[in-house]
Each structure stands twice: as structure tokens, then as C-alpha cells.
Design a protein around this motif. Structure first.
Motif, PDB file in Angstrom:
ATOM      1  N   THR A  46       5.559  -0.817  -2.327  1.00 48.58           N
ATOM      2  CA  THR A  46       4.371  -1.662  -2.218  1.00 48.58           C
ATOM      3  C   THR A  46       3.212  -1.104  -3.035  1.00 48.58           C
ATOM      4  O   THR A  46       2.358  -1.857  -3.487  1.00 48.58           O
ATOM      5  CB  THR A  46       3.921  -1.836  -0.751  1.00 48.58           C
ATOM      6  OG1 THR A  46       3.662  -0.568  -0.182  1.00 48.58           O
ATOM      7  CG2 THR A  46       4.966  -2.581   0.064  1.00 48.58           C
ATOM      8  N   ALA A  47       3.204   0.203  -3.238  1.00 49.82           N
ATOM      9  CA  ALA A  47       2.114   0.826  -3.985  1.00 49.82           C
ATOM     10  C   ALA A  47       2.339   0.789  -5.491  1.00 49.82           C
ATOM     11  O   ALA A  47       1.375   0.799  -6.258  1.00 49.82           O
ATOM     12  CB  ALA A  47       1.926   2.273  -3.538  1.00 49.82           C
ATOM     13  N   ILE A  51       5.213  -5.116  -5.249  1.00 47.77           N
ATOM     14  CA  ILE A  51       5.635  -5.804  -4.035  1.00 47.77           C
ATOM     15  C   ILE A  51       4.403  -5.974  -3.173  1.00 47.77           C
ATOM     16  O   ILE A  51       3.718  -5.007  -2.871  1.00 47.77           O
ATOM     17  CB  ILE A  51       6.730  -5.017  -3.300  1.00 47.77           C
ATOM     18  CG1 ILE A  51       8.000  -5.011  -4.147  1.00 47.77           C
ATOM     19  CG2 ILE A  51       6.992  -5.594  -1.922  1.00 47.77           C
ATOM     20  CD1 ILE A  51       9.120  -4.195  -3.589  1.00 47.77           C
ATOM     21  N   GLY A  52       4.132  -7.195  -2.796  1.00 55.89           N
ATOM     22  CA  GLY A  52       2.918  -7.463  -2.058  1.00 55.89           C
ATOM     23  C   GLY A  52       3.167  -7.826  -0.611  1.00 55.89           C
ATOM     24  O   GLY A  52       4.301  -7.842  -0.124  1.00 55.89           O
ATOM     25  N   PHE A  53       2.062  -8.156   0.054  1.00 56.42           N
ATOM     26  CA  PHE A  53       2.122  -8.514   1.466  1.00 56.42           C
ATOM     27  C   PHE A  53       2.983  -9.756   1.679  1.00 56.42           C
ATOM     28  O   PHE A  53       3.699  -9.848   2.669  1.00 56.42           O
ATOM     29  CB  PHE A  53       0.704  -8.731   1.997  1.00 56.42           C
ATOM     30  CG  PHE A  53       0.658  -8.934   3.477  1.00 56.42           C
ATOM     31  CD1 PHE A  53       0.901  -7.877   4.345  1.00 56.42           C
ATOM     32  CD2 PHE A  53       0.402 -10.187   4.009  1.00 56.42           C
ATOM     33  CE1 PHE A  53       0.869  -8.064   5.723  1.00 56.42           C
ATOM     34  CE2 PHE A  53       0.370 -10.383   5.381  1.00 56.42           C
ATOM     35  CZ  PHE A  53       0.607  -9.323   6.237  1.00 56.42           C
ATOM     36  N   ALA A  54       2.934 -10.713   0.740  1.00 54.32           N
ATOM     37  CA  ALA A  54       3.743 -11.934   0.862  1.00 54.32           C
ATOM     38  C   ALA A  54       5.235 -11.601   0.867  1.00 54.32           C
ATOM     39  O   ALA A  54       6.014 -12.227   1.595  1.00 54.32           O
ATOM     40  CB  ALA A  54       3.415 -12.905  -0.265  1.00 54.32           C
ATOM     41  N   ASP A  55       5.635 -10.615   0.074  1.00 55.76           N
ATOM     42  CA  ASP A  55       7.039 -10.193   0.056  1.00 55.76           C
ATOM     43  C   ASP A  55       7.448  -9.592   1.395  1.00 55.76           C
ATOM     44  O   ASP A  55       8.534  -9.870   1.913  1.00 55.76           O
ATOM     45  CB  ASP A  55       7.274  -9.172  -1.068  1.00 55.76           C
ATOM     46  CG  ASP A  55       6.993  -9.745  -2.438  1.00 55.76           C
ATOM     47  OD1 ASP A  55       7.467 -10.857  -2.732  1.00 55.76           O
ATOM     48  OD2 ASP A  55       6.283  -9.077  -3.209  1.00 55.76           O
ATOM     49  N   LEU A  56       6.580  -8.752   1.950  1.00 57.80           N
ATOM     50  CA  LEU A  56       6.866  -8.149   3.247  1.00 57.80           C
ATOM     51  C   LEU A  56       6.910  -9.206   4.352  1.00 57.80           C
ATOM     52  O   LEU A  56       7.755  -9.155   5.246  1.00 57.80           O
ATOM     53  CB  LEU A  56       5.831  -7.081   3.592  1.00 57.80           C
ATOM     54  CG  LEU A  56       5.878  -5.818   2.733  1.00 57.80           C
ATOM     55  CD1 LEU A  56       4.682  -4.937   3.018  1.00 57.80           C
ATOM     56  CD2 LEU A  56       7.164  -5.062   2.962  1.00 57.80           C
ATOM     57  N   TYR A 130      -0.231  -0.312   4.310  1.00 55.03           N
ATOM     58  CA  TYR A 130      -0.696  -1.458   3.539  1.00 55.03           C
ATOM     59  C   TYR A 130      -2.020  -1.115   2.884  1.00 55.03           C
ATOM     60  O   TYR A 130      -2.777  -0.279   3.359  1.00 55.03           O
ATOM     61  CB  TYR A 130      -0.883  -2.683   4.444  1.00 55.03           C
ATOM     62  CG  TYR A 130       0.378  -3.108   5.135  1.00 55.03           C
ATOM     63  CD1 TYR A 130       1.436  -3.613   4.409  1.00 55.03           C
ATOM     64  CD2 TYR A 130       0.507  -3.004   6.514  1.00 55.03           C
ATOM     65  CE1 TYR A 130       2.606  -4.010   5.040  1.00 55.03           C
ATOM     66  CE2 TYR A 130       1.664  -3.403   7.147  1.00 55.03           C
ATOM     67  CZ  TYR A 130       2.713  -3.902   6.408  1.00 55.03           C
ATOM     68  OH  TYR A 130       3.860  -4.289   7.027  1.00 55.03           O
ATOM     69  N   LYS A 131      -2.292  -1.807   1.811  1.00 50.17           N
ATOM     70  CA  LYS A 131      -3.587  -1.630   1.169  1.00 50.17           C
ATOM     71  C   LYS A 131      -4.668  -2.155   2.106  1.00 50.17           C
ATOM     72  O   LYS A 131      -4.450  -3.090   2.862  1.00 50.17           O
ATOM     73  CB  LYS A 131      -3.610  -2.383  -0.158  1.00 50.17           C
ATOM     74  CG  LYS A 131      -2.619  -1.827  -1.163  1.00 50.17           C
ATOM     75  CD  LYS A 131      -2.613  -2.664  -2.407  1.00 50.17           C
ATOM     76  CE  LYS A 131      -1.535  -2.161  -3.360  1.00 50.17           C
ATOM     77  NZ  LYS A 131      -1.255  -3.097  -4.412  1.00 50.17           N
TER      78      LYS A 131
END
Length: 178
Positions: A46-47, A51-56, A130-131
Motif C-alpha cells: 500500500t505504501a 495499491i489504494g484503499f479502494a483495492d483493500l 493506512y495513510k
């Protein structure tokens, strides 16, 4: 060989004991131990890999919706107690407490499926970092709705209502996606 044994021990794949009857033995790791490595991988991806929050969230939907239905059918009273213990009070608790409780709640639901692979795969999603932009832009009533969803899902699990549990899980994830 020593370095290989240290590496296996650090991954919880062997247990080494000292003494006359000591040695290295194959371990039987649990989901919590194995999830640590997966969480590190997810955090790194993710970093660095876009890969973003939508992917998770998409992965959560694929895992948590069927897990809610299975948990309703397979849960024990001990599972219900663990899930109930993971509830929080959005009017009193701080962000860190609510984030930890949210993770514990969904991990306990995954555990209630009776399939350790659900717990193994769901747990790292909540251990990953998460960011800050994900948690900074939440609407004011976000945690009130999360709490309400959790309590409704708990009611469905207690009633062994798999159909309603999956519907609540879908609605919960839709809300988070918004």
C-alpha cells in the motif's frame, strides 16, 4: 544451517528448545502468527505499489460478506462473546480505540466462521497501516454508523440469520466505500 534454523524460527515455522531432549521441531503456527508477515507485505504494497484503499475495500468485500454469513451459521457462544467484547462507544472512545475495536470486531467475525483461513487473510487487512488521508477525511457521524452496523451484524449473528448478516456486511462496506 544455523542461519536457516534462525530464519525458520523467526517465521514461527519451527520451535527450538535446548537441553538433552532439545532440538528443532516443526511448529504449528496459528493465524495470528502468520498474519504478521502478511500484514507487513500489505503495508509495504500500500505504501509503494500504488495499491489504494479502494483495492483493500474490494478485498474486504470478497472476504467479509461470505464470512458474515458463515459466522451466523457456525458461531459459538464464545465467538459471540468475543465479538461483543470488540464493540466500542463512539461517544466516549478515541480514534485509536475505535480503530483497534473495529479491527478486533472483524477479526472475531472471521474467527467465528470456524475456518482459520478467513482469520488468516482478514487479520492482516487490519494490521496494515493506512495513510492518514484515509482517516482524516471521515464524516462526523462515521463512527456512529460503524458502531450501529457492528451492533446490527452482532444481532444477525446471534439470531443465526446468515442472509441478513450478509446484507448488513454489504451495506457496511458500501458505507465505508462512500
Amino acid at each position: 544451517v544455523r542461519e536457516a534454523l534462525r530464519l525458520l524460527a523467526s517465521q514461527h515455522l519451527i520451535v527450538t528448545t535446548r537441553g538433552v531432549t532439545g532440538g528443532s521441531f516443526v511448529a504449528h503456527p496459528d493465524a495470528e502468527q502468520l498474519a504478521d508477515g502478511l500484514a507487513t507485505g500489505i503495508t509495504l504494497l500500500t505504501a509503494t505499489a500504488g495499491i489504494g484503499f479502494a483495492d483493500l475495500l474490494e478485498l474486504r468485500r470478497a472476504l467479509e460478506v461470505p464470512a458474515a454469513g458463515l459466522a451466523a451459521l457456525r458461531r459459538t457462544d464464545e465467538h459471540l462473546a468475543e465479538i461483543r467484547a470488540a464493540l466500542f462507544d463512539p461517544l466516549v472512545d478515541g480514534l485509536e480505540t475505535m480503530m483497534a475495536a473495529h479491527a478486533a470486531f472483524h477479526t472475531a467475525v472471521a474467527k467465528a466462521t470456524g475456518n482459520p483461513l478467513f482469520e488468516l487473510v482478514v487479520r492482516p487487512l487490519y494490521q496494515a497501516k493506512y495513510k492518514e488521508d484515509v482517516t482524516d477525511a471521515l464524516p462526523g457521524d462515521y463512527w456512529l454508523q460503524i458502531d450501529s452496523d457492528h451492533r446490527l451484524l452482532l444481532d444477525c449473528l446471534a439470531a443465526r440469520d446468515a442472509d441478513s448478516a450478509t446484507k448488513v456486511a454489504i451495506r457496511h462496506l458500501d458505507y465505508i466505500g462512500e
